[in-house]
Design an enzyme around this catalytic site. Structure first.
Site, PDB file in Angstrom:
ATOM      1  N   SER A  31       9.041 -83.994  49.210  1.00 35.34           N
ATOM      2  CA  SER A  31       9.062 -85.259  49.937  1.00 35.34           C
ATOM      3  C   SER A  31       9.792 -86.328  49.136  1.00 35.34           C
ATOM      4  O   SER A  31       9.387 -87.486  49.086  1.00 35.34           O
ATOM      5  CB  SER A  31       7.624 -85.714  50.263  1.00 35.34           C
ATOM      6  OG  SER A  31       7.604 -86.637  51.319  1.00 35.34           O
TER       7      SER A  31
ATOM      8  N   LYS B  34      10.215 -88.322  57.850  1.00 32.92           N
ATOM      9  CA  LYS B  34      11.330 -87.535  57.326  1.00 32.92           C
ATOM     10  C   LYS B  34      11.731 -86.422  58.290  1.00 32.92           C
ATOM     11  O   LYS B  34      12.839 -85.888  58.199  1.00 32.92           O
ATOM     12  CB  LYS B  34      10.977 -86.956  55.954  1.00 32.92           C
ATOM     13  CG  LYS B  34      10.909 -87.992  54.832  1.00 32.92           C
ATOM     14  CD  LYS B  34      10.631 -87.315  53.491  1.00 32.92           C
ATOM     15  CE  LYS B  34      10.735 -88.293  52.315  1.00 32.92           C
ATOM     16  NZ  LYS B  34       9.566 -89.142  52.156  1.00 32.92           N
TER      17      LYS B  34
ATOM     18  N   SER C 108       5.616 -90.158  55.237  1.00 33.08           N
ATOM     19  CA  SER C 108       6.752 -89.243  55.099  1.00 33.08           C
ATOM     20  C   SER C 108       6.921 -88.274  56.259  1.00 33.08           C
ATOM     21  O   SER C 108       7.896 -87.506  56.269  1.00 33.08           O
ATOM     22  CB  SER C 108       6.631 -88.452  53.792  1.00 33.08           C
ATOM     23  OG  SER C 108       6.919 -89.278  52.681  1.00 33.08           O
TER      24      SER C 108
END
Length: 479
Positions: free
Chosen positions: A213, A158, A155
């Site tokens: 997340s 991101k 993640s």
């Protein structure tokens, strides 16, 4: 109160958290990409980072501009050190040949640091496959370990998603979620708990991305951006513009996917670019917030919208049972999947210095190990800053203006490799300097052009000699 969606554990579940857990960048350039399936009210904390002026040495400045002039006038294209294409699965050892973007030493496997008298030794017991410690404003790489090793990012990808998509929608824009918005989310993804047919503000969705997340929030924002395939293309184009050549985007949320890779170096570029944006700084520094739940109607009364609290999964920001909040921490993003292991990029300030640290996949599988190793590297970096000779530099975006160039950093050519040898601690990259053997006339022209550019460029660098992080929000620690 509506409870957060907590999927069963699986290979892409964000793990290692408590049960309640949840522009200087250039305009996008369209490049081919491939799509793939994915991974309230804020309470911003007051405080700003100081803007640190890191003056460029006169000798370095002259050498940088001279190199740029030689390349510009001669038309000689520096040869890029081609990094290997991503393979189908991560390897147990770093490749012998990695990218040299930012400096030749960054492409050498193993730990790179210039230890000298007065420079503290690196922490013992670091187990991460890759890590990097950088000065966020000057761009100097203070130390690194396999900085360009292409690994699954989880993640932390991101950050690139946010840096790409966040500027496209005003934070107060409202969007009603339809079933197709949530299609294709990977099994076991971390979720913030978005409900179909409910309406959310863009502000709500970004809180879900940064704090929990939430892959569901990523997919809704991707749908608003034209869909997952289009968002993947946009992200890849933005990565290319940032000179993040180790990155290949397949899913916008970082969900494990074949041939999806990034590197500690590239993740640091994403964080540094994102931190130029006020909203990015706010979201990544928010510790907890209220998130909209389901709309309920009791009898004939007016429908009401419930809210529930979400907390940031960044354990150096929010703390954990055996992990303390790191003094001066301000974000940025963590991740954890089966293929990637634990990954994390953080930014912190101390004593007028702002550092970025990225750690990927510690081999020591203790609770919160990625945060512990990050904290150790932060401690080392703050002690070493101003004493250690850099081993490389964070390159600037291809379309960045001169004012965005890091102070003291080598001028980056189109391939991202530093020009000349002004990068302290780095060996010159083959092909970076003008080749000998040209005609005398060409040499004279080069000399004249070089002199002019030194005079003009020197004036520019006297004013534009840093890449500041303005008003960077952080969580100030009280004694």
């Amino acid at each position: 109160m509506t409870q957060l969606h907590t999927p069963k554990a699986s290979r892409n579940q964000e793990t290692g958290r408590l049960s309640f857990m949840s522009p200087v960048s250039p305009p996008a350039i369209r490049f081919p990409g491939r799509g793939g399936a994915g991974g309230g009210t804020s309470q911003p904390v007051a405080g700003t980072f100081s803007i640190v002026s890191a003056p460029m040495k006169i000798a370095q400045r002259s050498l940088l501009i001279t190199s740029a002039a030689l390349l510009t006038v001669s038309g000689l294209a520096p040869s890029a050190f081609a990094a290997p294409k991503p393979s189908g699965s991560p390897t147990a050892a770093p490749p012998a040949r990695m990218s040299q973007v930012g400096g030749a030493r960054l492409g050498v496997p193993g730990t790179q640091v210039n230890l000298a008298t007065g420079v503290p030794v690196l922490p013992k017991g670091l187990t991460a496959r890759s890590w990097i410690v950088t000065d966020a404003e000057s761009g100097d790489v203070l130390a690194s370990h396999n900085a360009h090793w292409r690994l699954p990012p989880a993640s932390t990808l991101k950050m690139l998603f946010a840096d790409t998509v966040l500027p496209r929608f005003p934070r107060d824009q409202r969007h009603q979620v339809v079933p197709t918005d949530l299609a294709g989310i990977g099994a076991g993804s971390s979720m913030v708990g978005i409900k179909e047919n409910e309406t959310y503000t863009v502000h709500d969705l970004w809180l879900g991305v940064f704090l929990r997340s939430g892959n569901d929030a990523v997919h809704v924002l991707s749908a608003m951006n034209g869909g997952v395939p289009q968002t993947v293309k946009d992200m890849q184009a933005h990565a290319d513009a940032l000179q993040a050549g180790d990155t290949h985007v397949v899913s916008p949320d970082g969900y494990d996917a074949p041939r999806q890779y990034s590197s500690a170096y590239d993740l640091t570029l994403f964080a540094r670019s994102g931190l130029q944006k006020k909203d990015f700084r706010e979201y990544c520094s928010t510790v907890r917030a209220k998130f909209p739940g389901a709309t309920t109607s009791k009898g004939k009364g007016k429908p009401t919208r419930e809210t529930f609290e979400i907390q940031n999964t960044n354990r150096l920001l929010s703390g954990d049972t055996d992990t303390s909040v790191y003094p001066g921490i301000a974000g940025v993003k963590n991740g954890n999947t089966t293929n990637a292991g634990a990954t994390f990029t953080g930014v912190a300030e101390r004593g007028g210095k702002v550092l970025l640290v990225t750690v990927m996949n510690p081999e020591k599988h203790e609770h919160d190990e990625v945060y512990k190793e990050t904290a150790q590297l932060f401690d080392w970096g703050f002690k070493a800053a101003g004493k250690v000779k850099p081993v490389g530099v964070l390159v600037r975006p291809l379309n960045a203006t001169p004012s965005a160039r890091p102070s003291g950093a080598p001028s980056a050519n189109a391939t991202g490799a530093p020009q000349g040898t002004a990068n302290a601690g780095s060996e010159p990259v083959k092909g970076d300097t003008a080749q000998s053997g040209g005609s005398r006339g060409a040499g004279t022209a080069l000399a004249i052009a070089t002199g002019l550019l030194v005079l003009l460029g020197g004036a520019v660098f006297l004013v534009n000699r840093r890449w500041p992080l303005p008003d960077l929000m952080r969580r100030r620690q009280r004694p």
